[in-house]
Design an enzyme around this catalytic site. Structure first.
Site, PDB file in Angstrom:
ATOM      1  N   HIS A  40    -109.162 -60.076   4.720  1.00  0.00           N
ATOM      2  CA  HIS A  40    -109.193 -58.703   4.197  1.00  0.00           C
ATOM      3  C   HIS A  40    -108.870 -58.772   2.713  1.00  0.00           C
ATOM      4  O   HIS A  40    -108.337 -59.762   2.216  1.00  0.00           O
ATOM      5  CB  HIS A  40    -108.196 -57.800   4.929  1.00  0.00           C
ATOM      6  CG  HIS A  40    -106.758 -58.219   4.771  1.00  0.00           C
ATOM      7  ND1 HIS A  40    -106.032 -58.027   3.607  1.00  0.00           N
ATOM      8  CD2 HIS A  40    -105.918 -58.852   5.619  1.00  0.00           C
ATOM      9  CE1 HIS A  40    -104.806 -58.499   3.756  1.00  0.00           C
ATOM     10  NE2 HIS A  40    -104.710 -59.022   4.976  1.00  0.00           N
ATOM     11  N   ASP A  68     -97.454 -67.104  22.784  1.00  0.00           N
ATOM     12  CA  ASP A  68     -96.667 -68.314  22.587  1.00  0.00           C
ATOM     13  C   ASP A  68     -95.184 -67.964  22.468  1.00  0.00           C
ATOM     14  O   ASP A  68     -94.763 -67.239  21.562  1.00  0.00           O
ATOM     15  CB  ASP A  68     -97.143 -69.019  21.311  1.00  0.00           C
ATOM     16  CG  ASP A  68     -96.617 -70.433  21.201  1.00  0.00           C
ATOM     17  OD1 ASP A  68     -95.419 -70.590  20.882  1.00  0.00           O
ATOM     18  OD2 ASP A  68     -97.393 -71.378  21.439  1.00  0.00           O
ATOM     19  N   SER A  77    -101.958 -63.393   7.597  1.00  0.00           N
ATOM     20  CA  SER A  77    -103.355 -62.964   7.458  1.00  0.00           C
ATOM     21  C   SER A  77    -104.204 -64.141   7.028  1.00  0.00           C
ATOM     22  O   SER A  77    -103.865 -64.853   6.091  1.00  0.00           O
ATOM     23  CB  SER A  77    -103.471 -61.844   6.424  1.00  0.00           C
ATOM     24  OG  SER A  77    -102.806 -60.698   6.829  1.00  0.00           O
TER      25      SER A  77
END
Length: 354
Positions: free
Chosen positions: A171, A297, A312
């Protein structure tokens, strides 16, 4: 009465990705036409390393507004003229500006009101601002806080050895108050060492904290900030420990079920963490929220609560294919987030090297 004008500052702490396109070919037989067609697969080198992004913004970014106390009043010339947080100052009285100090110098030398040209989203606007003399310092000011640089931490997604292009984040980097995509002038992609992580909880996203190094020999030079990530041309490939190449998955090959991400939560070590792809949105047009994921996890959950700022761009891998990259975290549930399809990032990365 004083206006209630709050200072606002750009906070950037994202993730980084790297793009790769390869030349592996697969043949298949079209039985009805009895012809052989060739489909090129994209071969990528997945990332997962934490990296630093230092980026210059084109023009000078307005990051805050304030009131100036003069000898007989309290005013905010910039605010009163219509300037907003997130505006990018392009010129003052016809003189182009690129650095915060240039803005300060031109205002101090101004004889009366000045004409300021700004970029706001996709518009170019002009304002007439009359600086005022601050009572305590004796300096002329507009009541505008500006900066020309931003910096933060992210995660590499993949690298394209054919095009020598790194892709970052999945992004773009936006000004937080106005949601304006920042136009980059130049910047560096730097190796980073993770020092600590602030755990994410409901309503408060966590955050990766680390230090940059290697500015004398950056991994790459930032070329573009767009809605699908940060893209850089590699300049020091040996400065980052890349893994083995794998094939990219197209979105029709992505399915709900087990997968894993690669990311760094301690030092420079890239680690594998299990996730579940909970929803796949087939897209005709690129968007950064095509894949919904949930962290399963136990180690990642106990260490940082799930997905945190700085992850990200972490590559998502399923069935030995790179399917996408992490882009967003659910603020109210840090165990869940979104990802972008790898094919959209690869498509954009191919234009950077042209």
């Amino acid at each position: 009465m004083k206006k209630n004008i709050k200072k606002a500052f750009l906070v950037f702490c994202c993730t980084i990705a790297v793009i790769g396109i390869g030349g592996l070919a697969v043949n298949y037989l079209n039985e009805s036409a009895q012809t052989v067609q060739v489909v090129s697969e994209k071969v990528l080198i997945p990332g997962g390393q934490s990296v630093g992004i230092k980026m210059d913004v084109k023009g000078v970014l307005v990051v805050g507004l304030e009131e100036i106390e003069t000898e007989d009043s309290v005013v905010s010339p910039g605010y009163d003229a219509g300037i907003q947080i997130g505006d990018i100052i392009l010129s003052i009285d016809g003189t182009d500006v690129y650095y915060a100090k240039e803005v300060i110098d031109l205002i101090e030398k101004a004889d009366g009101a000045v004409n300021i040209k700004v970029s706001r989203k996709e518009q170019t606007l002009e304002f007439k601002v009359a600086p005022v003399k601050e009572y305590k310092s004796g300096q002329y000011k507009m009541g505008i806080w500006v900066k020309e640089k931003i910096a933060g931490i992210g995660t590499l997604s993949f690298y394209d050895p054919d095009n020598n292009v790194f892709a970052a984040l999945g992004h773009g980097i936006y000004e937080s108050k106005t949601n304006t995509l920042l136009e980059t002038d130049k910047g560096q992609l730097l190796p980073t060492e993770v020092k600590s992580i602030r755990e994410g909880v409901s309503g408060i996203p966590g955050e990766i904290r680390g230090i940059f190094y290697g500015e004398e020999a950056p991994i790459g030079i930032v070329k573009e900030n767009c809605e699908f990530g940060i893209y850089s041309i590699g300049t020091n490939i040996d400065g980052i420990n890349l893994g083995k190449p794998i094939v990219m998955a197209y979105q029709d090959q992505v399915e709900e079920g087990p997968a894993y991400i690669l990311t760094t939560i301690d030092g420079n070590k890239v680690e594998k963490f299990e996730i579940e792809i909970t929803h796949v949105s087939k897209q005709k047009e690129a968007d950064s929220k095509g894949i919904e994921i949930e962290v399963t996890d136990e180690r990642l959950l106990s260490y940082c609560g799930g997905i945190v700022q700085g992850m990200s761009g972490s590559p998502i891998i399923q069935n030995d294919r790179l399917v996408g990259a992490v882009t967003h975290v659910f603020v109210n549930n840090p165990t869940k987030g979104y990802g972008i399809f790898a094919e959209w990032m690869v498509e954009k990365g191919g234009t950077i090297a042209e």
